[in-house]
Design an enzyme around this catalytic site. Sequence first.
Site, mmCIF file in Angstrom:
data_model
loop_
_atom_site.group_PDB
_atom_site.id
_atom_site.type_symbol
_atom_site.label_atom_id
_atom_site.label_comp_id
_atom_site.label_asym_id
_atom_site.label_seq_id
_atom_site.Cartn_x
_atom_site.Cartn_y
_atom_site.Cartn_z
ATOM 1 N N THR A 1 -43.609 37.083 -21.293
ATOM 2 C CA THR A 1 -44.706 36.660 -20.418
ATOM 3 C C THR A 1 -45.655 36.393 -21.151
ATOM 4 O O THR A 1 -45.821 36.368 -22.406
ATOM 5 C CB THR A 1 -44.768 37.881 -19.517
ATOM 6 O OG1 THR A 1 -44.878 38.971 -20.209
ATOM 7 C CG2 THR A 1 -43.739 38.016 -18.427
ATOM 8 N N TYR A 2 -46.911 35.986 -20.426
ATOM 9 C CA TYR A 2 -48.079 35.504 -21.070
ATOM 10 C C TYR A 2 -48.797 36.544 -22.113
ATOM 11 O O TYR A 2 -48.793 37.930 -21.619
ATOM 12 C CB TYR A 2 -49.186 35.195 -20.042
ATOM 13 C CG TYR A 2 -50.381 34.245 -20.824
ATOM 14 C CD1 TYR A 2 -50.306 33.343 -21.484
ATOM 15 C CD2 TYR A 2 -51.626 34.844 -20.432
ATOM 16 C CE1 TYR A 2 -51.274 32.700 -21.952
ATOM 17 C CE2 TYR A 2 -52.915 34.282 -20.950
ATOM 18 C CZ TYR A 2 -52.602 33.003 -21.846
ATOM 19 O OH TYR A 2 -53.818 32.266 -22.418
ATOM 20 N N MET A 3 -48.958 36.412 -23.256
ATOM 21 C CA MET A 3 -49.382 37.198 -24.420
ATOM 22 C C MET A 3 -50.838 37.466 -24.463
ATOM 23 O O MET A 3 -51.235 38.496 -25.312
ATOM 24 C CB MET A 3 -48.753 36.882 -25.857
ATOM 25 C CG MET A 3 -49.424 35.818 -26.433
ATOM 26 S SD MET A 3 -48.891 34.033 -25.614
ATOM 27 C CE MET A 3 -50.260 32.909 -26.132
#
Length: 367
Positions: A113-115
């Site tokens: 997922t978005y880091m």
Amino acid sequence: VEREKEIENFIPEKSYSLEIKLKKDSLTILSELYYKNKLYKTKNREELIKFCEEKLLNNLVNLKKVEEKTEKKSPPLPLKTTTLIETSQKILGYEPKQTMYYAQRLYENGYITYMRTDSVRVSDYAQRMAKEFIKLYFGEKFVGRERKIRQSKFVQDAHECIRPTDVFREEVPLSEQEKKLYQLIRTYFIASQMSPAEYLIKTYIFTNKNLGKDYFLKATFKNLLFEGFLKVLKGEKEEKEFIDLKAGEIFEILDWKIKEHITEPPSPYTSSTLIKKLESLGIGRPSTYATLLDILYKRKYVIKEKGYLRPTELGKEVCEYLIKSFPEFLDYKFTSQMEEDLEKVVENKKTYQEIISFNYEILKNYL
């Protein structure tokens, strides 16, 4: 620079405590002298030696009390940007810029997922998948319960935690460094959704007539009853062998040792601990942490020395000049408030004109 001053001005203090070796038949255990439920420490070494010679040597001690309790160790929270950077540096040795680059690659390829996130929230879908995975590979008992997590007031919660998009995916066809980071993210996510580890803690209290009312010897042993999340997150070792004793047993004093304790100065910041500090102050955002460090390096304000960040003479001079010349702008609360105000502009709760006008009034005092 502030941390460097703390280290330079730190004055270490010495204190001493007493470790006593007890023996019964072939069994020996280490205990320590306590006073009113606290480890007894004194700055006078001779006083401790005299106490030992008068009260303990050539004496027997009685196991007066056995205290038993179970203790739970909670699993780690799911990773967010700051904890990913911290954990990656600690376990893999990656610098923040490297971590964020590899994480970007994993994200672009659809593996995580978005880091760039400040949240540890887990979506319902990810929770269900994790539960299914843990039940399949470890059993129902290892599935963790939902936890109530208090988040910092600075958290935006725009994105959920950093986790694998598919918890069942074991490998990714990328570089070795990216594979290692993926494994770390996956392992921590699985561990975060598992049940706590459980320990049996046994504490033994020894006394004799010479010690008096408030002094006693204490030995504590810890035994792992249930692995829980430690099944996947290895690394915790038992310090000493677990020993089972019963109240009333008599031990002789075999030996003793004076232990020296010296207070430690604050540790210099590493890249990850500095980022953690910034987060706690509400300064910076997940998208800017690595960039902030880059700027410090490029402008030669800091150097890296044995893994720690150290301010250069230039960094110290610039910092001191700015604090002296623009104290209000260098206040941590000012920077944190500015971050909040900018968020309010995005949310249409404030206009940029309001913020500019307010800050211009402060700036006029310095012009």
